[in-house]
Design an enzyme around this catalytic site. Structure first.
Site, short mmCIF file in Angstrom:
data_model
loop_
_atom_site.label_atom_id
_atom_site.label_comp_id
_atom_site.label_asym_id
_atom_site.label_seq_id
_atom_site.Cartn_x
_atom_site.Cartn_y
_atom_site.Cartn_z
N HIS A 82 0.84 -1.19 0.00
CA HIS A 82 0.00 0.00 0.00
C HIS A 82 0.87 1.24 0.00
CE1 HIS A 82 -3.49 2.50 0.91
NE2 HIS A 82 -2.68 3.18 1.70
N ASP A 161 -15.15 3.04 7.71
CA ASP A 161 -14.13 3.95 7.19
C ASP A 161 -14.73 4.93 6.19
OD1 ASP A 161 -11.36 4.89 6.70
OD2 ASP A 161 -11.77 4.09 4.70
N ARG A 168 -14.77 13.18 8.35
CA ARG A 168 -13.48 13.82 8.63
C ARG A 168 -13.17 14.90 7.60
NH1 ARG A 168 -9.59 9.08 8.28
NH2 ARG A 168 -7.99 10.66 8.61
N SER A 183 -7.61 3.98 9.45
CA SER A 183 -8.31 4.00 8.16
C SER A 183 -7.58 3.12 7.14
CB SER A 183 -8.39 5.45 7.67
OG SER A 183 -8.78 5.54 6.33
N LYS A 187 -8.58 -1.25 6.09
CA LYS A 187 -8.84 -1.71 4.72
C LYS A 187 -7.87 -2.82 4.32
CE LYS A 187 -8.99 2.68 3.72
NZ LYS A 187 -9.04 4.02 3.16
N1 URA Z 1 -5.72 7.33 3.23
C1 URA Z 1 -6.71 6.63 3.83
O1 URA Z 1 -7.11 5.59 3.36
N2 URA Z 1 -7.23 7.13 4.97
C2 URA Z 1 -6.83 8.27 5.52
O2 URA Z 1 -7.34 8.65 6.55
C3 URA Z 1 -5.80 8.99 4.87
C4 URA Z 1 -5.27 8.49 3.73
#
Ligand code: URA
Ligand code: CA
Length: 436
Positions: A82, A161, A168, A183, A187
């Site tokens: 990632h 999320d 947010r 977050s 995932k």
């Molecule tokens: N990328 C994400 O997936 N979440 C965040 O909060 C910031 C960047």
């Protein structure tokens, strides 16, 4: 339990129990806790932070709100990668096929471009016919055949999320290490891999502008991985200039193919980051014992063409026309190309990645709002990088254009992104730190 008491507890900087965190996340996701209470709680987190234990509990509570991908039908260690988001960062399209060619298993759910940054799904779709909407069963079948699959995220992966991020975004609570780390990691954990390599970008084109912030985010995410039984490594890499030379979807696929064909110099930043990321993926997979052995394997997969073959095989499985990868110019055919000349001579000491990403997006390579159509062929290529000498009138960028509407603004943005001085700047590191 009452949400108001938990908001107050966090406001006072106290540690919440697992049960309390689950109550908040479950309640917000099922609608029993309102947006305004969640926003107040998240703002308290922004100011008071969370302990590693709390962040790990938060991450598992978020994972539990949706589907989790079961990859147990695939043998061995499944490794994911990632990036926190960059410009000209086409590493996934290089390292996923190379790792597969070396015997690794890569089942990956990717994202689309966000703001000035690119996304792997958009890049893949620049290849005619590619469809990234696949079920988990389809993904598993593709991995069984080719060793890798890169597809779109399932719609019910971590709904908490999606809801938290939307809130947010409009309550100034994006920039919080516990919230960003949970977050991202929720995932990754829901997507089912056993091992995760994180590329945390730092610099003017990144979320985390300083190395210190990037390090804190990296430590937090590696800590979550450890807590939840995932082997996790984070690498902090530079995003003070675009990683590769190409910025734009088809152009970045073309550059990935060039790396896989061995046409890119080994001291090129994109090449170096690919070797490091791919190397950690092979080590976490138990295939290589150290960086040197891993890099030798990855280089062999470039030399013998097996990496490129894996990418073509996956593209074919996604319904795409893999022959475009034999003729990558076909991915970036535009009505017009144009060189943007240096206004003065000297050394390049800055190439603002964010401005360059925005310029590419303004040419049509990115979206300004959700659902916008993007032009896969357009974008730009950097002729010069930080530290290079440039003469007045020499091309700095090559622009690939279909729509000239924003052209003047794009040129201005690009010239603003480049700083030219009389002395050669000291080299900046490409990799700042590896956290294991
Ligand atoms: N990328 C994400 O997936 N979440 C965040 O909060 C910031 C960047
Ligand atoms: Ca397409």
């Amino acid at each position: 339990m009452r949400m108001v008491d938990l908001i107050n507890k966090k406001r006072l900087g106290e540690e919440l129990s697992a049960e309390e965190i689950r109550f908040i996340i479950k309640g917000f996701t099922d609608g029993s806790i309102q947006d305004y209470q969640m926003a107040a709680w998240m703002m308290a987190v922004v100011f008071q932070g969370m302990t590693y234990r709390e962040i790990a509990e938060l991450t598992s509570a978020m994972v539990a709100t949706g589907d989790t991908v079961d990859l147990s039908a695939l043998d061995g260690i499944k490794v994911d990668k990632h990036s926190t988001g960059g410009v000209g960062d086409t590493t996934t399209l290089v390292v996923a096929p190379l790792v597969a060619a070396c015997g690794g298993t890569v089942a990956k759910m990717s994202g689309r471009g966000l703001g000035h940054t690119g996304g792997t799904l958009d890049k893949l779709e620049s290849i005619d016919g590619v469809c990234i909407e696949k079920s988990v069963d389809e993904m598993i079948e593709i991995v069984k055949k080719t060793g890798l699959a890169v597809i779109g995220q399932s719609s019910n992966l971590v709904p908490a999320d999606k809801m938290m991020y939307a809130l947010r975004d409009v309550t100034a609570t994006v920039k919080s290490i516990p919230l960003i780390a949970s977050s991202i990691m929720s995932k990754k954990i829901a997507a089912g891999a056993n091992a995760i390599v994180l590329d945390v970008k730092t610099g003017n084109g990144a979320f985390m502008e300083t190395v210190e912030e990037a390090e804190e985010l990296s430590n937090t995410m590696v800590g979550i991985g450890k807590h939840l039984g995932r082997r996790t490594v984070a690498i902090i890499t530079d995003m003070n200039q675009p990683l590769g030379r190409a910025v734009g979807n088809g152009l970045e696929v073309k550059e990935a193919v060039e790396v896989l064909r061995g046409e890119i110099a080994k001291d090129d930043p994109l090449y170096q980051v690919c070797m490091l990321l791919g190397g950690k993926m092979l080590q976490l997979s138990g295939i290589a014992k150290d960086d040197a052995e891993a890099v030798a394997m990855l280089e062999r997969a470039i030399e013998n063409g097996s990496g490129l073959e894996r990418l073509k095989a996956m593209v074919t499985e996604l319904g795409g026309n893999a022959s475009m990868l034999d003729n990558p110019e076909s991915l970036c055919k535009t009505e017009l190309t144009l060189d943007l000349a240096a206004p003065e001579g000297g050394y390049i000491y800055a190439l603002d990645a964010m401005k360059i990403g925005i310029a590419s997006s303004m040419l049509g390579a990115g979206r300004t709002k959700k659902g916008d159509k993007i032009d896969y062929a357009v974008g730009l290529v950097l002729n010069k990088r930080r530290g290079d000498r440039v003469e007045k009138g020499e091309p700095l960028f090559k622009l690939y254009i279909n729509d000239k509407t924003n052209l003047d603004a794009v040129k201005k943005m690009l010239l603003d992104a480049v700083k030219i001085g009389s002395e050669q700047p000291a080299p900046m590191p490409m990799v700042y730190k590896v956290i294991e």
